[in-house]
Structure formats: C-alpha cells, structure tokens
Write a protein that holds these residues in place. Structure first.
Motif, PDB file in Angstrom:
ATOM      1  N   TYR A  78       0.727  -1.155   0.002  1.00  0.00           N
ATOM      2  CA  TYR A  78      -0.033  -0.087   0.108  1.00  0.00           C
ATOM      3  C   TYR A  78       0.989   1.236  -0.126  1.00  0.00           C
ATOM      4  CZ  TYR A  78      -3.520  -3.497   1.219  1.00  0.00           C
ATOM      5  OH  TYR A  78      -4.342  -4.295   1.190  1.00  0.00           O
ATOM      6  N   SER A  79       2.066   1.075  -0.428  1.00  0.00           N
ATOM      7  CA  SER A  79       3.001   2.209  -0.503  1.00  0.00           C
ATOM      8  C   SER A  79       3.477   2.353  -1.585  1.00  0.00           C
ATOM      9  CB  SER A  79       4.384   2.089   0.433  1.00  0.00           C
ATOM     10  OG  SER A  79       3.894   1.899   1.798  1.00  0.00           O
ATOM     11  N   ASN A  80       3.762   3.761  -2.372  1.00  0.00           N
ATOM     12  CA  ASN A  80       4.110   3.790  -3.394  1.00  0.00           C
ATOM     13  C   ASN A  80       5.579   3.112  -3.771  1.00  0.00           C
ATOM     14  OD1 ASN A  80       2.141   5.646  -4.136  1.00  0.00           O
ATOM     15  ND2 ASN A  80       2.928   7.211  -3.555  1.00  0.00           N
ATOM     16  N   ASN A  81       5.916   2.587  -4.944  1.00  0.00           N
ATOM     17  CA  ASN A  81       6.945   1.649  -5.277  1.00  0.00           C
ATOM     18  C   ASN A  81       8.126   2.514  -5.602  1.00  0.00           C
ATOM     19  OD1 ASN A  81       8.014  -0.882  -5.225  1.00  0.00           O
ATOM     20  ND2 ASN A  81       7.766  -1.074  -7.499  1.00  0.00           N
ATOM     21  N   THR A  82       8.622   3.272  -4.431  1.00  0.00           N
ATOM     22  CA  THR A  82       9.925   4.016  -4.407  1.00  0.00           C
ATOM     23  C   THR A  82      10.995   3.315  -4.078  1.00  0.00           C
ATOM     24  OG1 THR A  82       9.651   4.850  -2.224  1.00  0.00           O
ATOM     25  CG2 THR A  82       8.637   6.083  -3.792  1.00  0.00           C
ATOM     26  N   PRO A  83      12.262   3.806  -4.717  1.00  0.00           N
ATOM     27  CA  PRO A  83      13.511   3.031  -4.123  1.00  0.00           C
ATOM     28  C   PRO A  83      13.550   2.618  -2.515  1.00  0.00           C
ATOM     29  CG  PRO A  83      13.875   4.758  -5.576  1.00  0.00           C
ATOM     30  CD  PRO A  83      12.690   5.101  -5.301  1.00  0.00           C
ATOM     31  N   GLN A  84      12.957   3.789  -1.812  1.00  0.00           N
ATOM     32  CA  GLN A  84      13.006   3.606  -0.295  1.00  0.00           C
ATOM     33  C   GLN A  84      12.267   2.101  -0.050  1.00  0.00           C
ATOM     34  OE1 GLN A  84      12.389   6.851   1.898  1.00  0.00           O
ATOM     35  NE2 GLN A  84      12.524   5.811   3.813  1.00  0.00           N
ATOM     36  N   VAL A  85      11.081   2.320  -0.736  1.00  0.00           N
ATOM     37  CA  VAL A  85      10.273   1.096  -0.317  1.00  0.00           C
ATOM     38  C   VAL A  85      10.610  -0.116  -0.690  1.00  0.00           C
ATOM     39  CG1 VAL A  85       7.614   0.216  -0.911  1.00  0.00           C
ATOM     40  CG2 VAL A  85       7.975   2.617  -0.436  1.00  0.00           C
ATOM     41  N   ARG A  86      11.214  -0.225  -1.864  1.00  0.00           N
ATOM     42  CA  ARG A  86      11.789  -1.519  -2.446  1.00  0.00           C
ATOM     43  C   ARG A  86      12.964  -2.007  -1.634  1.00  0.00           C
ATOM     44  NH1 ARG A  86      10.574  -3.293  -7.354  1.00  0.00           N
ATOM     45  NH2 ARG A  86      12.485  -4.596  -7.575  1.00  0.00           N
ATOM     46  N   GLN A  87      13.691  -1.040  -0.951  1.00  0.00           N
ATOM     47  CA  GLN A  87      14.894  -1.319  -0.014  1.00  0.00           C
ATOM     48  C   GLN A  87      13.974  -1.906   1.193  1.00  0.00           C
ATOM     49  OE1 GLN A  87      18.259  -1.212  -0.668  1.00  0.00           O
ATOM     50  NE2 GLN A  87      18.139  -2.621   1.253  1.00  0.00           N
ATOM     51  N   ALA A  88      12.978  -1.313   1.500  1.00  0.00           N
ATOM     52  CA  ALA A  88      12.444  -1.867   2.722  1.00  0.00           C
ATOM     53  C   ALA A  88      12.124  -3.418   2.712  1.00  0.00           C
ATOM     54  CB  ALA A  88      11.182  -0.836   3.118  1.00  0.00           C
ATOM     55  N   LYS A  89      11.119  -3.493   1.451  1.00  0.00           N
ATOM     56  CA  LYS A  89      11.001  -5.019   1.183  1.00  0.00           C
ATOM     57  C   LYS A  89      12.323  -5.840   1.135  1.00  0.00           C
ATOM     58  CE  LYS A  89       7.893  -3.599  -2.468  1.00  0.00           C
ATOM     59  NZ  LYS A  89       7.715  -3.845  -4.002  1.00  0.00           N
ATOM     60  N   VAL A  90      13.486  -5.394   0.756  1.00  0.00           N
ATOM     61  CA  VAL A  90      14.579  -6.391   0.928  1.00  0.00           C
ATOM     62  C   VAL A  90      14.996  -6.451   2.332  1.00  0.00           C
ATOM     63  CG1 VAL A  90      17.082  -6.471   0.212  1.00  0.00           C
ATOM     64  CG2 VAL A  90      15.294  -5.697  -1.594  1.00  0.00           C
ATOM     65  N   ASN A  91      15.066  -5.359   3.081  1.00  0.00           N
ATOM     66  CA  ASN A  91      15.410  -5.429   4.546  1.00  0.00           C
ATOM     67  C   ASN A  91      14.551  -6.375   5.324  1.00  0.00           C
ATOM     68  OD1 ASN A  91      17.368  -3.676   3.848  1.00  0.00           O
ATOM     69  ND2 ASN A  91      16.107  -1.751   4.519  1.00  0.00           N
ATOM     70  N   LEU A  92      13.052  -6.342   5.040  1.00  0.00           N
ATOM     71  CA  LEU A  92      12.191  -6.914   5.658  1.00  0.00           C
ATOM     72  C   LEU A  92      12.497  -8.717   5.289  1.00  0.00           C
ATOM     73  CD1 LEU A  92       8.685  -5.680   5.560  1.00  0.00           C
ATOM     74  CD2 LEU A  92       9.597  -6.241   7.548  1.00  0.00           C
TER      75      LEU A  92
END
Length: 259
Positions: A78-92
């Motif tokens: 539910y978050s815009n697919n920004t570089p920060q959000v993509r990195q958050a996916k990887v970190n999770l």
C-alpha cells in the motif's frame, strides 16, 4: 542501515509497526491509518492487536501493532513503489531470514546435508523473487487508490480550494466556479471565508505578501472538508462527472468511516 528487528511472540515472528513506518520514512500515525483502512485484508493473515506503552495522556504514550511476516509484506503493497520502499522489502526479507536462521537447530552437516541446505537456499531465493514480483504487481493494482489516499486522508493534508478543483477536474467546475458553488450553497461568505457552521471543514491561514508586507487570508480545505464538498457536488446533480478520482474520494471516505 536498516533498523528492522524481528521479535518472537507466542512462537510467531513479528515486527513492531513503528519500525516499519520508520523504514518507509512515513509518520507512524499515517502507517496505522493505512492498516485500519485495509484491516479486512490484513486480518486474512492473522488477528491484529493494538499494544501500548508509556503513560496515556503524556508524550511517552504510544500505540502500535506487532505485525507477523505476512502482515509486514502486505503493508508494503500500500506504499508507492519508490526506491526506499523497495529497499524496505529487501530489508524485511533479510530480517525474517536472519530470525529463522537464529532459531534453527545447530548441527554438523554432512556433505549431503550441505547440498540440501544449498538447494533450500536457492528455493528461498526464488521464493523471495516471486514474493517481490507479487508485491510489485499489487503495488501497480493499488497505485491509483494509494495515491488518492495519500492526497486526501494523510493527517493535516489541507490544500487550497483551487488545487482541489484541479484534482477533481470536473467540467465547468474549475477554481472560480467552485468558489461560486460554495458561496451559492451557503458554505462560504462573499469574502470566500467559511461560515461558522462549516468552519471545521476548513483551515484559514494568514499569508504575508512579500512585496508589500500585508497579510491576507488563504482558505484551505481539510481532508474531511474535501469529502464534504464532493458529497455536495454529487447531491447537486448539475455537473457531468467523468473523473474516477471523485469515486475514489467517495470510496476512501467510506473506507475511513468503516475503519
């Protein structure tokens, strides 16, 4: 550097919602509102329980949620697919992987067991790729609603009436006509200020003319005021509304009310 920390509660890996909000770079209040808006989706993957710490009524008080692994991944869709959000996916993904490895029984591996472990790692990598692909697909699906949610429901996001007219993009209801409409409905007075009855739908702020130094009022419409104006336009029935954004505003308001 990621601050994601996975905890174990009742044999389940969980993450504090405040950590995920920080990872996404958004206010925790906005993150919780997103979860409440799509609570039905989240509860398909387990119950959501609100926890608190600190003394209620003081600055130390905070309410948060422990999200399991599925909840955590779903929240990112539910978050815009920004570089920060993509990195958050990887970190999770990394954080939950580390948590699983830390709790796995330690033993000496034979050659066959080592190969099996390697193959399992490959399977996990492929599964992670599929998970990210599914998350990206969900992001694309939800992008219009998420963008409108960010515009209209985020805390304190009051905007100028003219900007709101541009967002609505309704034929024959641009900025000037929207002001006329609100005056005709008895919502704004002849100076385009809200009457006392409707003042809670607006913020009136004072601006300074940098050339003359004089102050002048600017009327901003709050998220609840935006919903209110859309309802008035729909009730009026004189305007041809083709904009999907109006429907999204109505849906967002209904979802917010249900939450």
């Amino acid at each position: 550097m990621s601050n994601i920390t996975v905890q174990t509660i009742d044999s389940t890996f969980v993450v504090d919602s405040r950590l995920i909000a920080a990872e996404l770079g958004i206010a925790h209040k906005s993150f919780k509102e997103t979860i409440r808006t799509y609570q039905t989706d989240f509860e398909e993957f387990g119950n959501l329980a609100v926890h608190s710490e600190g003394v209620k009524g003081t600055s130390s008080y905070s309410e948060f949620l422990y999200l399991n692994e599925d909840h955590s991944y779903l929240s990112l869709t539910y978050s815009n697919n920004t570089p920060q959000v993509r990195q958050a996916k990887v970190n999770l993904v990394k954080a939950f992987k580390v948590a699983r490895e830390a709790t796995a029984p330690k033993m000496s591996l034979t050659l066959i067991e080592s190969v099996e472990a390697y193959l399992n790692t490959l399977k996990e990598v492929e599964a992670t790729k599929l998970l990210l692909a599914a998350a990206d697909e969900k992001v694309l699906e939800m992008k219009p609603k998420v963008e409108m949610y960010n515009i209209l429901l985020e805390a304190n996001n009051a905007i100028k009436i003219g900007e709101f007219a541009d967002i609505l993009n309704i034929k024959k209801l641009g900025q000037n006509n929207l002001f006329k409409f609100l005056r005709m409905k008895g919502i704004l007075d002849q100076q385009s200020k809200p009457y006392q009855k409707y003042v809670h739908h607006f913020n009136v702020v004072q601006k300074i003319n940098r050339h003359t130094g004089d102050s002048y009022p600017v009327v901003l419409v709050t998220p609840k005021g935006q919903e209110f104006i859309v309802k008035k336009i729909l009730e009026d029935g004189r305007y041809i509304i083709k904009s999907a954004i109006v429907n999204q505003i109505v849906e967002a308001a209904a979802a917010d009310k249900a939450a």
